[in-house]
Scaffold this active site. Structure first.
Site, PDB file in Angstrom:
ATOM      1  CD  GLN A  43     -39.608   8.212 -20.716  1.00  0.00           C
ATOM      2  OE1 GLN A  43     -39.830   8.268 -21.649  1.00  0.00           O
ATOM      3  NE2 GLN A  43     -40.715   7.687 -19.821  1.00  0.00           N
ATOM      4  CG  HIS A  44     -36.550   3.860 -18.743  1.00  0.00           C
ATOM      5  ND1 HIS A  44     -37.776   3.489 -18.516  1.00  0.00           N
ATOM      6  CD2 HIS A  44     -36.317   4.004 -20.193  1.00  0.00           C
ATOM      7  CE1 HIS A  44     -38.202   3.457 -19.708  1.00  0.00           C
ATOM      8  NE2 HIS A  44     -37.664   3.682 -20.629  1.00  0.00           N
ATOM      9  CG  ASP A  66     -36.474  11.947 -22.501  1.00  0.00           C
ATOM     10  OD1 ASP A  66     -37.270  11.022 -22.260  1.00  0.00           O
ATOM     11  OD2 ASP A  66     -34.962  11.515 -22.730  1.00  0.00           O
TER      12      ASP A  66
END
Length: 468
Positions: A71-72, A227
């Site tokens: 992520q991010h 994820d």
């Protein structure tokens, strides 16, 4: 039988599973490593994906593909679709100052951010990395015409296009940017403008059950997921379940039917991969705490487990606060790890190992407490990730977390969730396909509040030292 493929492009590696779309039975799989570091050329992810696909026997025969990813992150593209600079990953902490600046600059501060996006900016989030880029690399910022996340970029590459207007993502990934609202289901371009000084192209957000395009082989491409959302989908989580993942980071998340907005910033109000929500609390220090202990003790991870299980509860007063890479819960990006309570009579390998495992689990228990503070019901814990294979982590977790702990049989839960999402995009039904879930092994232990109490005292000492 139609086949589907799920991809897990994590911080450490790329994994590909090919499964039967109807039953979920695994047909084949492949894996390839990613380079280390918190700043990575995205082309390395693409190369790893090709290697993993090859090891999995290719995907020319699959009907649908979906990608889950870390992520991010921040992948910047110019107007021709070329990568502007190395991607900054979620665990790159250089934007910590930018995060605080963004909180201060929005009228209403942290509470306004939580209301607007479900989360308060932290160094992990894309929005803070864009502010860092604008302030520290203005030429690269000026060249950035589009911004996306690792999973978005890989999905886009699989389509064989260079048109940045064809970037796509899903709700779970969009909710981790810091400029998309899970409650409203829309981008907050005003917050993107606040952070970056302009509004670059951002990926369109696909619905969980729909295809967002085709890959070059002709297979459908699902919207994919972050994820943690993919792992929840792969595990078939239900209300009352808390998934605790002990990987590079430590993550506690739970499926919720309503959005959350925590002004403290401890709980990120993300979306999940089914149309619901995924309140999540995260530590920066997961399984690498065990690796650090192994290095200190000169043994392997099994040796850490054996030593820890040979020690008494509470490690004879030794407490490890494992903020090796700073920390996110609590938000202390500049913190470092500390050992408290060292005496001549307790400075033993067994106690150091025990304190490392207990410190790791106490950090995760802090995440669980944060979720409960937002109304999350916790009835049992599903323990996953590389760290969940450690026998000491399994056996000590129920006592420290205060809940029954279930460890699923070994599997690639993130890639499996992506494959299930790919099957969902293929059949277009209102619910994801019913696949058999993993076998669960249950662990129980008497609650150990004294361990939590000693850890809390040491944690506060560490926090005060960081503030000073």
């Amino acid at each position: 039988m139609p086949l589907v493929a799920g991809v897990d492009s994590s911080t450490q590696s790329c994994k590909v599973v090919v499964r039967d779309a109807t039953t979920g039975a695994q047909v084949r799989r492949g894996q390839a490593p990613h380079p280390s570091g918190t700043s990575v050329d995205p082309e390395a992810w693409w190369n790893a994906l090709q290697l993993a696909v090859g090891e999995a026997g290719g995907i020319d025969d699959v009907a649908s593909v979906s990608v889950a990813g870390q992520q991010h992150g921040m992948v910047c593209l110019d107007d021709r679709g070329s990568v502007v600079r190395e991607a900054l990953l979620w665990n790159d902490m250089r934007s910590a100052r930018a995060a605080q600046d963004l909180v201060d600059e929005l009228p209403g501060g942290a509470a306004a951010w939580a209301t607007s996006t479900g989360s308060v900016p932290m160094a992990s989030f894309t929005v803070t990395k864009l502010r860092w880029l604008a302030e520290n690399e203005p030429e690269n910022a000026a060249s950035t015409a589009a911004v996306c996340l690792p999973h978005d970029w890989l999905s886009w590459r699989l389509r064989g296009t260079s048109d940045i207007g064809e970037l796509c993502t899903d709700r779970s990934e969009a909710s981790g940017t810091g400029y998309w609202s899970p409650a409203a289901g829309a981008y907050r371009t005003d917050l993107l403008e606040l952070a970056f000084g302009k509004t670059p192209v951002v990926p369109s957000v696909g619905a969980p059950s729909t295809a967002v395009g085709q890959v070059t082989s002709g297979a459908l491409l699902g919207a994919g997921a972050g994820d943690n959302a993919a792992a929840a989908l792969g595990l078939g989580t239900r209300p009352g379940d808390v998934v605790i993942s002990v990987g590079t980071s430590g993550v506690a998340s739970a499926v919720s039917t309503v959005p959350t907005a925590d002004p403290s910033g401890l709980v990120a109000g993300f979306a999940d991969a089914t149309g619901h929500f995924l309140p999540l609390a995260c530590t920066l220090n997961g399984a690498r705490v065990l690796l650090a202990a192994a290095t200190i003790l000169g043994c392997d991870l099994d040796g850490v487990a054996d030593l820890a299980l040979a020690a008494r509860e509470g490690a004879d007063g030794l407490v490890l606060v494992p903020y090796f890479d700073g920390e996110r819960t609590p938000n202390r990006p500049e913190a470092s790890a500390a050992i408290h309570g060292l005496r001549l009579d307790n400075s033993t390998p067994t106690n150091i190992a025990r304190a490392a495992v207990e410190g790791l689990l106490c950090g995760l228990a802090d995440c669980l407490d944060a979720l409960r503070s937002q109304g999350v019901t916790a009835e049992r814990v599903l323990l996953v990730g590389g760290g969940a294979r450690n026998e000491a982590v399994r056996r000590l977790a129920p006592g420290i977390l205060g809940l029954p702990v279930y460890v699923p049989s070994a599997g690639e839960y993130v890639a499996d969730g992506a494959a299930r999402q790919a099957a969902w995009a293929l059949d277009g039904e209102s619910r994801p396909p019913d696949w058999a879930t993993a076998d669960l092994r249950r662990f129980d232990a008497d609650p150990q509040p004294e361990v939590r109490e000693r850890y809390a005292e040491a944690r506060e000492l560490t926090i005060r030292r960081t503030r000073g």
